[in-house]
Design an enzyme around this catalytic site. Structure first.
Site, PDB file in Angstrom:
ATOM      1  N   ASP A   1      30.102  57.626  46.502  1.00 14.87           N
ATOM      2  CA  ASP A   1      29.476  58.515  45.524  1.00 14.87           C
ATOM      3  C   ASP A   1      30.313  59.780  45.448  1.00 14.87           C
ATOM      4  OD1 ASP A   1      27.371  59.629  43.867  1.00 14.87           O
ATOM      5  OD2 ASP A   1      26.018  58.266  44.910  1.00 14.87           O
TER       6      ASP A   1
ATOM      7  N   ASP B   1      28.526  61.079  40.178  1.00 18.75           N
ATOM      8  CA  ASP B   1      27.208  61.691  40.027  1.00 18.75           C
ATOM      9  C   ASP B   1      27.168  62.680  38.857  1.00 18.75           C
ATOM     10  OD1 ASP B   1      24.587  62.059  41.477  1.00 18.75           O
ATOM     11  OD2 ASP B   1      25.267  64.142  41.485  1.00 18.75           O
TER      12      ASP B   1
ATOM     13  N   GLU C   1      27.446  58.208  36.289  1.00 19.70           N
ATOM     14  CA  GLU C   1      26.019  58.389  36.022  1.00 19.70           C
ATOM     15  C   GLU C   1      25.867  59.345  34.849  1.00 19.70           C
ATOM     16  OE1 GLU C   1      21.918  59.991  38.086  1.00 19.70           O
ATOM     17  OE2 GLU C   1      23.787  61.081  38.299  1.00 19.70           O
TER      18      GLU C   1
ATOM     19  N   HIS D   1      17.911  54.898  43.634  1.00 20.56           N
ATOM     20  CA  HIS D   1      17.195  55.837  44.490  1.00 20.56           C
ATOM     21  C   HIS D   1      16.509  56.962  43.713  1.00 20.56           C
ATOM     22  CE1 HIS D   1      20.929  57.606  43.393  1.00 20.56           C
ATOM     23  NE2 HIS D   1      20.571  58.770  43.901  1.00 20.56           N
ATOM     24  N   ASP D   2      16.652  56.984  42.399  1.00 18.30           N
ATOM     25  CA  ASP D   2      16.083  58.066  41.598  1.00 18.30           C
ATOM     26  C   ASP D   2      14.813  57.672  40.837  1.00 18.30           C
ATOM     27  OD1 ASP D   2      17.975  59.982  42.312  1.00 18.30           O
ATOM     28  OD2 ASP D   2      19.349  59.407  40.707  1.00 18.30           O
TER      29      ASP D   2
HETATM   30  C1  GLC Z   1      22.018  62.312  40.577  1.00 19.67           C
HETATM   31  C2  GLC Z   1      21.628  61.570  41.829  1.00 19.67           C
HETATM   32  C3  GLC Z   1      20.384  62.199  42.365  1.00 19.67           C
HETATM   33  C4  GLC Z   1      20.707  63.628  42.718  1.00 19.67           C
HETATM   34  C5  GLC Z   1      21.261  64.383  41.511  1.00 19.67           C
HETATM   35  C6  GLC Z   1      21.878  65.676  41.908  1.00 19.67           C
HETATM   36  O1  GLC Z   1      21.092  62.176  39.573  1.00 19.67           O
HETATM   37  O2  GLC Z   1      21.484  60.207  41.576  1.00 19.67           O
HETATM   38  O3  GLC Z   1      19.870  61.513  43.470  1.00 19.67           O
HETATM   39  O4  GLC Z   1      19.558  64.264  43.183  1.00 19.67           O
HETATM   40  O5  GLC Z   1      22.256  63.650  40.853  1.00 19.67           O
HETATM   41  O6  GLC Z   1      23.043  65.434  42.639  1.00 19.67           O
END
Ligand code: GLC
Ligand code: CA
Length: 551
Positions: free
Chosen positions: A99, A200, A254, A326-327
């Site tokens: 990540d 991310d 993402e 995980h979100d």
């Molecule tokens: C992304 C991650 C999430 C995190 C956020 C800030 O959305 O998937 O888990 O809290 O970024 O880094």
């Protein structure tokens, strides 16, 4: 070097390290635990692992607040464990994806500590602004997690921007030195042998010049000034040309709030800067943009999202496919049915695994884990959940507020992996860092290993079938019975074969229709979640994959 397209044939498994498997008994998941469970991951047919962050971090956002990008956190096993894991994975022909979290760092990162003291060259590593008249905030943007996007730092005497938690200051990507740091991080891990990055919130890295105010209305105030910002493509191209293109690796970005047309600017095979995109539209069939604005589940909305990404990317770019991460809360508890738990978990798997793209499976999804539903709001750990809980719906009855958390919190899907029915679900021999979901005696890996018809074994069969079918990789997607609110039907047609996937999203039986041009008599049933029955009826949450040989 020409960038390889091997990721198109792969299926990834996402490890959220704290809750996967504890190898040393301290209650926290770690890389020794992952090593122990490589067989499990591989047995699913997964040939790659994406790790949510495993770097040193104070843990304000479970690792997404990084304090050192060039190391592995000691609680996860440090560099030694990581090297061992990388070797073990590679010797099994499995890839490892890290990540990359570079929109922001932890406020405990050395860069930030120096930046707030104006120690060069770190002074402009972050986005600092003086207070306006009367201590006013620099603009009206909201953070995604904790109120306003600005926090005053008494050491420097200025505000810093944080689009996420207070402890996650945003980096100033306009500073060339910061971009050099990003390249250094990329090279460091690539030289060590990792195979790619999940990037991310990468679409947030370029903020509009002057950081203008937003209107008063939007839910994510400021977002239109930083999502897909002015120089995002330029910076990503720089990372690609200067670093990524020189390695045999791939990237998946993402991207909150992105539609296919915008996505293509990033991921077009000709001229794009990254390889795939994790979009959120497929996560919005029971909410408006975020899990915190729940709506009734709409299969039509889900189908529209699926079909639009399949159709618009075809021949131009490659999809990333996922049901869970995980979100978001667990998918069976959201889009499926806990009453028809096993049936619906399998149907959901079939609904996405035969689309074109690279699938990701999130730990626990393969056994149909359901939402965690604790008795008390105190038990929640997640920074976003806690903020939401203390700031919204505060006048509602306690039970209703708790139920809101069950439905919307990321923690609903962050409890320890349920390996077996023994104490702590076999996750740890110590005291788990986080609550174990009560469902573990019924829902666990060991029980499903023993049952040939389990969800786990269905995933294995589905992944194996997917890999055998060239029409999934090369074929043309088509949706059927678009108007149905209970049935999702799609076909993939290749040169030599064709499949039809029928998925009931209903607890009531329905007639099993065949689209025109699909011959029922010559269809071979390749996969299903019920044993033989009436072929003309789809039972509650039944799914079937039919195949035809065209050669
Ligand atoms: C992304 C991650 C999430 C995190 C956020 C800030 O959305 O998937 O888990 O809290 O970024 O880094
Ligand atoms: Ca541990």
């Amino acid at each position: 070097m020409e960038r390889r397209r091997w990721y198109k044939d792969m299926v990834f498994y996402q490890v959220w390290p704290r809750s996967f498997k504890d190898g040393n008994g301290d209650g926290m998941g770690d890389l020794w635990g992952v090593l122990e469970k490589l067989d499990h991951i591989q047995s699913l047919g997964c040939d790659g692992i994406w790790f949510s962050p495993i770097y040193p971090s104070p843990g304000a956002d479970c690792g997404y607040d990084i304090s050192d990008y060039l190391d592995i956190a000691p609680e996860f096993g440090g560099m030694d464990a990581f090297r061992a894991l990388l070797d073990a994975a590679h010797s099994r022909n499995m890839k490892i994806v890290m990540d990359l979290v570079v929109n922001h760092t932890s406020d405990e990162h050395e860069w930030f500590r120096k930046s707030r003291r104006r120690i060069e060259p770190y002074t402009d590593y972050y986005i600092w602004r003086p207070a306006g008249p009367g201590g006013k905030l620099p603009n009206n943007w909201d953070s995604n997690f904790e109120g306003k996007a600005w926090t005053f730092d008494p050491v420097r005497g200025e505000y810093y921007l944080h689009l996420f938690a207070v402890k996650q200051p945003d980096l100033n990507m306009d500073n060339p030195l910061v971009r050099e740091e990003v390249k250094k991080i990329l090279r460091f891990w690539l030289d060590l042998g990792v195979d790619g990055f999940r990037e991310d919130v990468i679409t947030y890295i370029s903020k509009k010049d002057g950081l203008p105010n937003d209107h008063i209305f939007p839910i994510y105030k400021g977002m239109r000034h930083y999502n897909h910002g002015p120089r995002v493509h330029q910076y990503l191209a720089e990372f690609k040309q200067e670093v990524l293109d020189h390695y045999d690796c791939f990237t998946v970005a993402e991207a909150p709030l992105v539609w296919p047309r915008q996505a293509l600017r990033y991921i077009r095979e000709e001229g794009g800067q990254i390889d795939m995109m994790i979009q959120f539209q497929c996560q919005c069939a029971d909410c408006l943009f975020t899990d915190y604005l729940p709506t009734k589940f709409s299969l039509r909305k889900l189908k529209r999202a699926y079909s639009s990404w399949q159709n618009r990317l075809r021949g131009k770019a490659w999809n990333a496919l996922y049901l869970e991460n995980h979100d978001h809360p667990r998918i069976v508890s959201r889009y499926g049915s806990e009453e028809y738990w096993a049936e619906s978990a399998k149907t959901l798997a079939a609904a996405y695994l035969f689309q074109q793209g690279t699938p990701f499976i999130y730990q626990g999804q393969e056994i149909g884990m359901i939402n965690w539903r604790p008795e008390s709001p105190e038990l929640y750990e997640d920074v976003q959940t806690r903020y939401n809980y203390t700031h919204s719906h505060t006048k509602e009855p306690a039970q209703k507020r708790l139920e809101r958390l069950w439905r919307s919190s990321r923690d609903s899907a962050r409890t320890p992996m349920q390996w077996d029915g023994t104490e702590n679900a076999g996750f740890t021999t110590g005291k788990p860092w986080f609550s174990v979901n009560d469902s573990f005696r019924r829902i666990n890996v060991a029980a499903q290993e023993a049952d040939p018809d389990s969800i786990l074994n269905f995933y294995r069969k589905a992944v194996a079938l997917r890999k055998r079918l060239s029409c999934v990789r090369h074929g043309v997607y088509r949706e059927h019975f678009r108007l149905s609110g209970r049935l999702y039907a799609y076909s993939m047609t290749g040169q030599k074969e064709r499949i039809l996937v029928l998925c009931s999203f209903s607890s009531r039986p329905m007639a099993c229709p065949f689209p025109r041009g699909f011959d029922r008599k010559t269809a071979r049933l390749l996969l299903g979640n019920y044993t033989a029955g009436a072929p003309e009826i789809l039972r509650p949450w039944e799914c079937r994959v039919y195949g035809w040989d065209l050669s």
